[in-house]
Design a protein around this motif. Sequence first.
Motif, PDB file in Angstrom:
ATOM      1  N   ASN A  54       0.823  -1.129  -0.217  1.00 14.16           N
ATOM      2  CA  ASN A  54       0.048  -0.017   0.030  1.00 14.16           C
ATOM      3  C   ASN A  54       0.817   1.132   0.010  1.00 14.16           C
ATOM      4  OD1 ASN A  54      -2.177  -1.767   0.287  1.00 14.16           O
ATOM      5  ND2 ASN A  54      -2.820  -1.324   2.353  1.00 14.16           N
ATOM      6  N   LYS A  55       0.514   2.228  -0.759  1.00 16.98           N
ATOM      7  CA  LYS A  55       1.214   3.441  -0.785  1.00 16.98           C
ATOM      8  C   LYS A  55       0.507   4.367   0.375  1.00 16.98           C
ATOM      9  CE  LYS A  55       2.941   3.257  -5.538  1.00 16.98           C
ATOM     10  NZ  LYS A  55       2.563   3.695  -6.963  1.00 16.98           N
ATOM     11  N   PRO A  56       1.104   5.225   0.993  1.00 22.22           N
ATOM     12  CA  PRO A  56       0.565   5.828   2.016  1.00 22.22           C
ATOM     13  C   PRO A  56      -0.550   6.797   1.691  1.00 22.22           C
ATOM     14  CG  PRO A  56       2.860   5.837   2.550  1.00 22.22           C
ATOM     15  CD  PRO A  56       2.442   5.449   1.179  1.00 22.22           C
ATOM     16  N   LYS A  57       0.048   7.439   0.369  1.00 20.14           N
ATOM     17  CA  LYS A  57      -0.997   8.534  -0.170  1.00 20.14           C
ATOM     18  C   LYS A  57      -2.143   8.125  -1.013  1.00 20.14           C
ATOM     19  CE  LYS A  57       2.719  11.985   0.108  1.00 20.14           C
ATOM     20  NZ  LYS A  57       3.685  12.767  -0.545  1.00 20.14           N
ATOM     21  N   GLY A  58      -2.083   6.814  -0.971  1.00 20.71           N
ATOM     22  CA  GLY A  58      -3.494   6.082  -1.956  1.00 20.71           C
ATOM     23  C   GLY A  58      -2.897   5.209  -2.805  1.00 20.71           C
ATOM     24  N   GLY A  59      -3.475   4.139  -3.135  1.00 24.47           N
ATOM     25  CA  GLY A  59      -2.990   3.222  -4.148  1.00 24.47           C
ATOM     26  C   GLY A  59      -2.316   2.416  -3.616  1.00 24.47           C
ATOM     27  N   THR A  60      -1.728   1.225  -4.712  1.00 24.29           N
ATOM     28  CA  THR A  60      -0.535   0.139  -4.251  1.00 24.29           C
ATOM     29  C   THR A  60       0.384   0.163  -5.159  1.00 24.29           C
ATOM     30  OG1 THR A  60      -1.966  -1.369  -5.854  1.00 24.29           O
ATOM     31  CG2 THR A  60      -2.728  -1.234  -3.146  1.00 24.29           C
ATOM     32  N   VAL A  61       1.031  -0.605  -4.889  1.00 22.87           N
ATOM     33  CA  VAL A  61       2.598  -0.866  -5.742  1.00 22.87           C
ATOM     34  C   VAL A  61       1.911  -1.936  -6.844  1.00 22.87           C
ATOM     35  CG1 VAL A  61       5.089  -1.578  -5.674  1.00 22.87           C
ATOM     36  CG2 VAL A  61       4.281  -0.169  -3.802  1.00 22.87           C
ATOM     37  N   SER A  62       2.202  -1.369  -7.964  1.00 20.19           N
ATOM     38  CA  SER A  62       1.666  -2.206  -9.071  1.00 20.19           C
ATOM     39  C   SER A  62       2.487  -3.407  -9.300  1.00 20.19           C
ATOM     40  CB  SER A  62       1.330  -1.413 -10.174  1.00 20.19           C
ATOM     41  OG  SER A  62       2.710  -1.190 -10.945  1.00 20.19           O
ATOM     42  N   SER A  63       1.929  -4.527 -10.067  1.00 17.27           N
ATOM     43  CA  SER A  63       2.732  -5.559 -10.418  1.00 17.27           C
ATOM     44  C   SER A  63       3.952  -5.413 -11.226  1.00 17.27           C
ATOM     45  CB  SER A  63       1.953  -6.771 -11.101  1.00 17.27           C
ATOM     46  OG  SER A  63       0.898  -7.292 -10.424  1.00 17.27           O
ATOM     47  N   SER A  64       3.867  -4.390 -12.054  1.00 17.35           N
ATOM     48  CA  SER A  64       4.885  -3.976 -12.984  1.00 17.35           C
ATOM     49  C   SER A  64       5.916  -3.237 -12.221  1.00 17.35           C
ATOM     50  CB  SER A  64       4.564  -3.156 -14.036  1.00 17.35           C
ATOM     51  OG  SER A  64       3.683  -1.916 -13.844  1.00 17.35           O
ATOM     52  N   TRP A  66       6.687  -3.451  -8.757  1.00 18.38           N
ATOM     53  CA  TRP A  66       7.234  -4.467  -8.098  1.00 18.38           C
ATOM     54  C   TRP A  66       8.402  -5.315  -8.885  1.00 18.38           C
ATOM     55  CZ3 TRP A  66       8.942  -6.038  -3.726  1.00 18.38           C
ATOM     56  CH2 TRP A  66       9.026  -7.124  -3.353  1.00 18.38           C
ATOM     57  N   GLN A  67       7.808  -5.799 -10.175  1.00 22.04           N
ATOM     58  CA  GLN A  67       8.715  -6.427 -10.892  1.00 22.04           C
ATOM     59  C   GLN A  67      10.022  -5.678 -11.557  1.00 22.04           C
ATOM     60  OE1 GLN A  67       8.399  -9.986 -11.300  1.00 22.04           O
ATOM     61  NE2 GLN A  67      10.304  -9.686 -11.617  1.00 22.04           N
ATOM     62  N   GLN A  68       9.851  -4.433 -11.716  1.00 21.33           N
ATOM     63  CA  GLN A  68      10.922  -3.471 -12.238  1.00 21.33           C
ATOM     64  C   GLN A  68      11.873  -3.320 -10.759  1.00 21.33           C
ATOM     65  OE1 GLN A  68       9.196   0.278 -13.314  1.00 21.33           O
ATOM     66  NE2 GLN A  68       8.529  -0.733 -15.426  1.00 21.33           N
ATOM     67  N   PHE A  69      11.430  -3.182  -9.833  1.00 22.81           N
ATOM     68  CA  PHE A  69      12.146  -3.253  -8.644  1.00 22.81           C
ATOM     69  C   PHE A  69      12.973  -4.413  -8.645  1.00 22.81           C
ATOM     70  CE2 PHE A  69      12.532  -4.106  -3.878  1.00 22.81           C
ATOM     71  CZ  PHE A  69      13.436  -3.228  -3.647  1.00 22.81           C
ATOM     72  N   VAL A  70      12.366  -5.709  -8.525  1.00 19.87           N
ATOM     73  CA  VAL A  70      13.126  -6.788  -8.300  1.00 19.87           C
ATOM     74  C   VAL A  70      14.214  -7.074  -9.461  1.00 19.87           C
ATOM     75  CG1 VAL A  70      12.842  -9.461  -8.445  1.00 19.87           C
ATOM     76  CG2 VAL A  70      11.219  -8.173  -7.161  1.00 19.87           C
ATOM     77  N   ASP A  71      13.701  -6.865 -11.003  1.00 26.01           N
ATOM     78  CA  ASP A  71      14.595  -6.937 -11.880  1.00 26.01           C
ATOM     79  C   ASP A  71      15.972  -5.918 -11.887  1.00 26.01           C
ATOM     80  OD1 ASP A  71      12.766  -8.864 -12.790  1.00 26.01           O
ATOM     81  OD2 ASP A  71      12.086  -7.666 -14.605  1.00 26.01           O
TER      82      ASP A  71
END
Length: 147
Positions: A54-64, A66-71
């Motif tokens: 969850n993002k504190p200002k609303g919304g969520t970390v998207s799948s893409s 997250w995957q960019q962070f991992v990659d």
Amino acid sequence: MLNNLAIPLVLVLSLAGCQAPSTSHEQIPPNTAPVAVCGAGDIMMQTTLWFGMNKPKGGTVSSSEWQQFVDNDVTPRFKDGLSVYDGKGQWLGEGGKLARENSKALMLIHQPDRSSSDSINTLRDIYKKRFDQESVMRVDALVCVAF
């Protein structure tokens, strides 16, 4: 009769200074770290990082995202591999209000050295800054690893 009392009295007085060994934590040497003993394999460190989605200002970390962070951030620092698990966090927030959040658990197996630890802390800092997170929980454990 005096002889019958003298021997027990001498024993009681001589044993008065004796006591059973303490079983308190005071006998554990300070700054003692646990040591893994492996029947097979090598001693390594297992670190699991818990990332809130969850993002504190609303919304969520998207799948893409997250995957960019991992990659782009995780894999270059841990080229030997990693595992990602989906999680669901839950806790009591302010005023006893139930809070829930989807999360990702990132498991890394690495050498128990300063360089790896620094890389892990860098990942935590990147994620917190990029997604405006308050924290990323880190859990470390010595493990025995054989391939």
